[in-house]
Design an enzyme around this catalytic site. Structure first.
Site, PDB file in Angstrom:
ATOM      1  N   LYS A 251       0.813  -1.221   0.000  1.00  0.00           N
ATOM      2  CA  LYS A 251       0.000   0.000   0.000  1.00  0.00           C
ATOM      3  C   LYS A 251       0.843   1.266   0.000  1.00  0.00           C
ATOM      4  O   LYS A 251       2.034   1.254   0.300  1.00  0.00           O
ATOM      5  CB  LYS A 251      -0.971  -0.004   1.180  1.00  0.00           C
ATOM      6  CG  LYS A 251      -2.187  -0.878   0.885  1.00  0.00           C
ATOM      7  CD  LYS A 251      -3.263  -0.770   1.922  1.00  0.00           C
ATOM      8  CE  LYS A 251      -4.441  -1.667   1.502  1.00  0.00           C
ATOM      9  NZ  LYS A 251      -5.416  -1.799   2.584  1.00  0.00           N
TER      10      LYS A 251
ATOM     11  N   ARG B   6      -3.508 -10.014   5.162  1.00  0.00           N
ATOM     12  CA  ARG B   6      -3.913 -10.027   3.744  1.00  0.00           C
ATOM     13  C   ARG B   6      -2.732  -9.541   2.907  1.00  0.00           C
ATOM     14  O   ARG B   6      -2.225  -8.447   3.117  1.00  0.00           O
ATOM     15  CB  ARG B   6      -5.123  -9.104   3.580  1.00  0.00           C
ATOM     16  CG  ARG B   6      -5.700  -9.033   2.181  1.00  0.00           C
ATOM     17  CD  ARG B   6      -6.904  -8.087   2.178  1.00  0.00           C
ATOM     18  NE  ARG B   6      -7.520  -7.980   0.874  1.00  0.00           N
ATOM     19  CZ  ARG B   6      -7.124  -7.134  -0.082  1.00  0.00           C
ATOM     20  NH1 ARG B   6      -6.104  -6.326   0.139  1.00  0.00           N
ATOM     21  NH2 ARG B   6      -7.745  -7.108  -1.243  1.00  0.00           N
TER      22      ARG B   6
HETATM   23  C1  YH5 Z   1      -7.784  -4.147   3.536  1.00  0.00           C
HETATM   24  O1  YH5 Z   1      -6.889  -3.462   4.028  1.00  0.00           O
HETATM   25  N1  YH5 Z   1      -7.562  -3.489   1.075  1.00  0.00           N
HETATM   26  S1  YH5 Z   1      -8.099  -3.304  -1.601  1.00  0.00           S
HETATM   27  C2  YH5 Z   1      -3.438   0.063  -3.142  1.00  0.00           C
HETATM   28  C3  YH5 Z   1      -2.176  -0.505  -3.262  1.00  0.00           C
HETATM   29  C4  YH5 Z   1      -1.940  -1.788  -2.846  1.00  0.00           C
HETATM   30  C5  YH5 Z   1      -2.993  -2.525  -2.327  1.00  0.00           C
HETATM   31  C6  YH5 Z   1      -1.210   1.470  -4.141  1.00  0.00           C
HETATM   32  N2  YH5 Z   1      -9.258  -4.732   0.373  1.00  0.00           N
HETATM   33  C7  YH5 Z   1      -8.101  -4.141   2.143  1.00  0.00           C
HETATM   34  O2  YH5 Z   1      -5.170  -3.934  -1.316  1.00  0.00           O
HETATM   35  N3  YH5 Z   1      -9.879  -5.713   2.511  1.00  0.00           N
HETATM   36  C8  YH5 Z   1      -8.297  -3.862   0.027  1.00  0.00           C
HETATM   37  O3  YH5 Z   1      -1.084   0.153  -3.790  1.00  0.00           O
HETATM   38  C9  YH5 Z   1      -9.142  -4.928   1.702  1.00  0.00           C
HETATM   39  N4  YH5 Z   1      -8.558  -4.948   4.327  1.00  0.00           N
HETATM   40  C10 YH5 Z   1      -9.569  -5.710   3.833  1.00  0.00           C
HETATM   41  N5  YH5 Z   1     -10.280  -6.464   4.678  1.00  0.00           N
HETATM   42  C11 YH5 Z   1      -6.708  -2.174  -1.544  1.00  0.00           C
HETATM   43  C12 YH5 Z   1      -5.375  -2.805  -1.672  1.00  0.00           C
HETATM   44  C13 YH5 Z   1      -4.267  -1.977  -2.226  1.00  0.00           C
HETATM   45  C14 YH5 Z   1      -4.483  -0.681  -2.631  1.00  0.00           C
END
Ligand code: YH5
Length: 277
Positions: A221, A255
Site C-alpha cells: 500500500k 492479507r
Molecule cells: C484491507 O486493508 N484493502 S483493496 C493500493 C495498493 C496496494 C494494495 C497502491 N481490500 C483491504 O489492497 N480488505 C483492500 O497500492 C481490503 N482490508 C480488507 N479487509 C486495496 C489494496 C491496495 C491498494
C-alpha cells in the site's frame, strides 16, 4: 480462537495468511475484458501451496478513482473463478465485495467468508450476510473510495476507528449474526493519512480488546510507498516489516499479495511462542 467457515475451520491460534486475487480486468496480464478463469485459479492454487489458507477474490476495484461496477458485472467476474478454485483446492474462499447480490452469488458458488470494505453498510448487505451464516470481515473506511484520500480527518484515529468497528459489530449482532463469525479490520489506507496509518499500526493491540480476530491489509500500500519512497513493485520488504509488526501487535489474519515471503516472516514471529521468555 477458531473461525467456522462451513467446510473448513480456520485455526486462529497461529497466524493465517489471506492471499489477494484481483479479478478486475486491469489486473490480468492479457488485458482482456474478462479475466481468464484458469489463470486466476492457477494463481490461487499457487498461493495455497505457498501457505495461504484464505483466498480473497475481488471483482470491484476500490482504488481511488476506480470506476464503479454493477452487480451483474461483478458476479460474472467472480463466480467462475470461485467455482474453479473450489473445484481444485480446499482453501477458504473470501469474497471481497460490498454488494448483497454478489455476496449471495459468491457464497452459492463456494465462497465461505465475506470481506466487506464498507462493513455491511450498503442497503441490504447486513440482512443478506446474516442469512448466509459465513464469517464476515468488517473494515473501517472514512468516506468513499473515489474521494477518501482528499482530506482524512479524525479527533483520535484509533478511538474513532474502534468506535466505528464497535458500532458495526453491534449492528451485526442485532441483525442476528453470531459474534463468533465477525472479524474486524482498521482499513489501512482507506481515508487515512500516513500519520493515521502509523498511529493505527502502532496501537493495533487496542482493537484486540473486542475479543474478535483482527485482519490487517497493508501489502504494497501507499503507506509503505510513502515511508520508503518506492513504487508499488518495490514494496515487498517494507510490507514484510509491516506484517511482522501487525502480528506482534495482535493481528490474526494478514492479507497479502506475496504469500511465500509473508509466511516466512510470520513463522519467525511465531517461533518466539516456543520460548516465551
Ligand atoms: C484491507 O486493508 N484493502 S483493496 C493500493 C495498493 C496496494 C494494495 C497502491 N481490500 C483491504 O489492497 N480488505 C483492500 O497500492 C481490503 N482490508 C480488507 N479487509 C486495496 C489494496 C491496495 C491498494
Amino acid at each position: 480462537m477458531q473461525l467456522n467457515c462451513g467446510h473448513r475451520l480456520l485455526d486462529l491460534s497461529r497466524p493465517v495468511v489471506m492471499g489477494i486475487l484481483n479479478v478486475t480486468p486491469d489486473s490480468f496480464s492479457d488485458g482482456g475484458a474478462y479475466p481468464d478463469t484458469a489463470q486466476a485459479a492457477a494463481r490461487a492454487r499457487q498461493m495455497v501451496e505457498e501457505g495461504a489458507e484464505l483466498i480473497d477474490v475481488g471483482g470491484e476495484s476500490t482504488r481511488p478513482g476506480a470506476a464503479a461496477v454493477d452487480s451483474e458485472t461483478e458476479i460474472s467476474r467472480v463466480v467462475p473463478v470461485i467455482e474453479a478454485i473450489r473445484a481444485s483446492c480446499d482453501a477458504v474462499i473470501s469474497i471481497d465485495t460490498s454488494k448483497p447480490e454478489v455476496m449471495q452469488a459468491a457464497v452459492a458458488a463456494g465462497a465461505a467468508f465475506i470481506n466487506d470494505v464498507r462493513a455491511l453498510r450498503e442497503p441490504g448487505a447486513l440482512e443478506v450476510a446474516a442469512s448466509l451464516e459465513v464469517p464476515v470481515c468488517l473494515m473501517h473506511m472514512q468516506g468513499q473510495p473515489r474521494t477518501m484520500q482528499d482530506a482524512p480527518d479524525y479527533d483520535d484515529v484509533v478511538t474513532d476507528v474502534a468506535a466505528f468497528l464497535g458500532e458495526r459489530v453491534e449492528s451485526c449482532c442485532r441483525a442476528g449474526m453470531a459474534r463468533e463469525r465477525l472479524v474486524i479490520d482498521p482499513g489501512f489506507g482507506f481515508g487515512k493519512t500516513l500519520r493515521h496509518n502509523l498511529l493505527l499500526l502502532n496501537n493495533l493491540h487496542r482493537l484486540t480488546e473486542f475479543g474478535l480476530p483482527v485482519l490487517v491489509g497493508i501489502s504494497r500500500k501507499s503507506m509503505i510507498g510513502a515511508i520508503l519512497d518506492r513504487a508499488v513493485d518495490q514494496r515487498l520488504y517494507g510490507s514484510l516489516a509491516a506484517a511482522t509488526i501487525s502480528l506482534m501487535k495482535g493481528a490474526s489474519i494478514i492479507r497479502t499479495h506475496d504469500v511465500a515471503p509473508t509466511v516466512d516472516a510470520l513463522r519467525v514471529v511465531t517461533a518466539l511462542g516456543a520460548v516465551r521468555k
